[in-house]
Design a protein around this motif. Sequence first.
Motif, short mmCIF file in Angstrom:
data_model
loop_
_atom_site.label_atom_id
_atom_site.label_comp_id
_atom_site.label_asym_id
_atom_site.label_seq_id
_atom_site.Cartn_x
_atom_site.Cartn_y
_atom_site.Cartn_z
N ASP A 245 0.73 -1.24 0.03
CA ASP A 245 0.09 -0.04 -0.01
C ASP A 245 0.98 1.13 0.01
OD1 ASP A 245 -2.27 -1.79 0.02
OD2 ASP A 245 -2.26 -1.42 2.23
N GLN A 246 1.77 1.38 0.80
CA GLN A 246 2.61 2.42 1.02
C GLN A 246 3.87 2.28 0.10
OE1 GLN A 246 3.09 4.62 3.92
NE2 GLN A 246 1.82 3.78 5.54
N GLN A 247 3.85 1.19 -0.67
CA GLN A 247 5.03 1.08 -1.59
C GLN A 247 6.39 1.20 -1.15
OE1 GLN A 247 2.43 2.61 -5.32
NE2 GLN A 247 4.55 2.66 -5.42
N VAL A 248 6.34 0.60 0.15
CA VAL A 248 7.84 0.78 0.92
C VAL A 248 8.46 -0.49 1.00
CG1 VAL A 248 8.77 1.22 3.36
CG2 VAL A 248 7.18 2.82 2.04
N ARG B 60 15.40 1.36 4.84
CA ARG B 60 14.45 1.33 3.90
C ARG B 60 15.03 1.33 2.54
NH1 ARG B 60 9.78 5.64 2.07
NH2 ARG B 60 9.73 4.80 0.05
N ILE C 288 15.97 2.14 -1.20
CA ILE C 288 15.46 3.29 -1.70
C ILE C 288 15.57 2.78 -3.48
CG2 ILE C 288 16.42 5.32 -2.95
CD1 ILE C 288 15.74 5.25 0.31
N LEU C 289 14.26 2.59 -3.96
CA LEU C 289 13.88 1.93 -5.23
C LEU C 289 13.57 2.92 -6.18
CD1 LEU C 289 12.30 -1.03 -3.68
CD2 LEU C 289 14.71 -1.26 -4.75
N ARG D 263 11.16 3.70 -9.36
CA ARG D 263 9.72 3.34 -9.78
C ARG D 263 9.67 1.74 -10.43
NH1 ARG D 263 7.11 7.85 -9.79
NH2 ARG D 263 8.38 8.67 -11.45
N HIS E 87 13.19 9.51 1.12
CA HIS E 87 12.71 9.35 -0.28
C HIS E 87 11.92 8.93 -0.73
CE1 HIS E 87 16.84 8.34 1.30
NE2 HIS E 87 17.39 9.26 0.77
N PRO E 88 11.96 8.39 -1.93
CA PRO E 88 10.94 8.52 -3.06
C PRO E 88 9.95 7.51 -2.73
CG PRO E 88 13.07 7.68 -3.75
CD PRO E 88 13.38 7.83 -2.28
N SER E 89 8.81 7.60 -3.48
CA SER E 89 8.07 6.67 -4.05
C SER E 89 7.26 6.07 -2.87
CB SER E 89 8.91 5.58 -4.66
OG SER E 89 8.16 4.68 -5.10
N GLY E 90 6.52 6.65 -2.10
CA GLY E 90 5.65 6.16 -1.41
C GLY E 90 4.32 6.71 -1.84
#
Lengths: 128, 128
Positions: A24-27, A34, A36-37, A39, B117-120
């Motif tokens: 859901d959070q795309q984490v 965490r 770092i990805l 898209r 960073h990104p992408s949440g």
Amino acid sequence: MGPSAVSSDRVLPYRDEHLSIDFDQQVAILDAERMILTRKEYDLLSLLVQHAGEIIPREALLMRVWGYGAEIRTRTLDVHVRRLRKKLGNYADQYIETIFGIGYRFQPFHAPRFFQHPSGKPAEALWA
Amino acid sequence: MGPSAVSSDRVLPYRDEHLSIDFDQQVAILDAERMILTRKEYDLLSLLVQHAGEIIPREALLMRVWGYGAEIRTRTLDVHVRRLRKKLGNYADQYIETIFGIGYRFQPFHAPRFFQHPSGKPAEALWA
DNA sequence: CCGCTTTTTACAAACTATTTACACGTCCGC
DNA sequence: GCGGACGTGTAAATAGTTTGTAAAAAGCGG
């Protein structure tokens, strides 16, 4: 929304000894840190993990993550897999298996490493 | 009420080590000094701070602060973010994160950069 | 008009994605 | 086993897109 949008359905979080992903959070968190990805990296990892244990053919990955059709020949997928593996650190090869001539497979951390390969037909729902 | 009117609800004041904002009085104070903000600057900061920790997509910001629809392409937001950062002095980048390809996020002063960073996926209530 | 705010413009910088080129591995027929 | 064909891994170059910044233009209230 581009072809990158892999899934917007609610999916239960993934979790194993080192890696957890909240779709859901795309984490994604690897050993409490965490990841770092980008898209594409996230989309790719996401798709693989959501079908953990199943072989996903190159074609299906290229289709679902890039929107590419079967005609297209590219090394992009490999490059992205490589980057993902890099970010997965030491566990990389335990997590992402290469299924020669077919595609890739994500395996939960200590999933029994049955022999590799082929005859196990790939995740049908994805490319059928 | 123009599109600039971001919110008239009573909202609890924001406060951290360096910055505090009284949303009723529309006053922001940075290290004991009152920030001189234009209307748009205040509205923007306000919206970001009221959703501290959440990613707010460009679209949502343009919608809520400017009343712009999704079609509109403009660099106005970026310019305003830049001015805000300038007025936030040294803390600027700690407070206002850029989420590449998505939008911006305000972070309280020593928020665990865990969530860096990104992408949440962004604050849904804002643009859903 | 005047001063201030906001928006636009134009270009630089940062970041992401894709392609290219080639090394290396694996498969398979001989 | 050996060797070629083909799949994969990798780094580096290239392309494409988004954001940052400065400066000019436009808008607005007094």
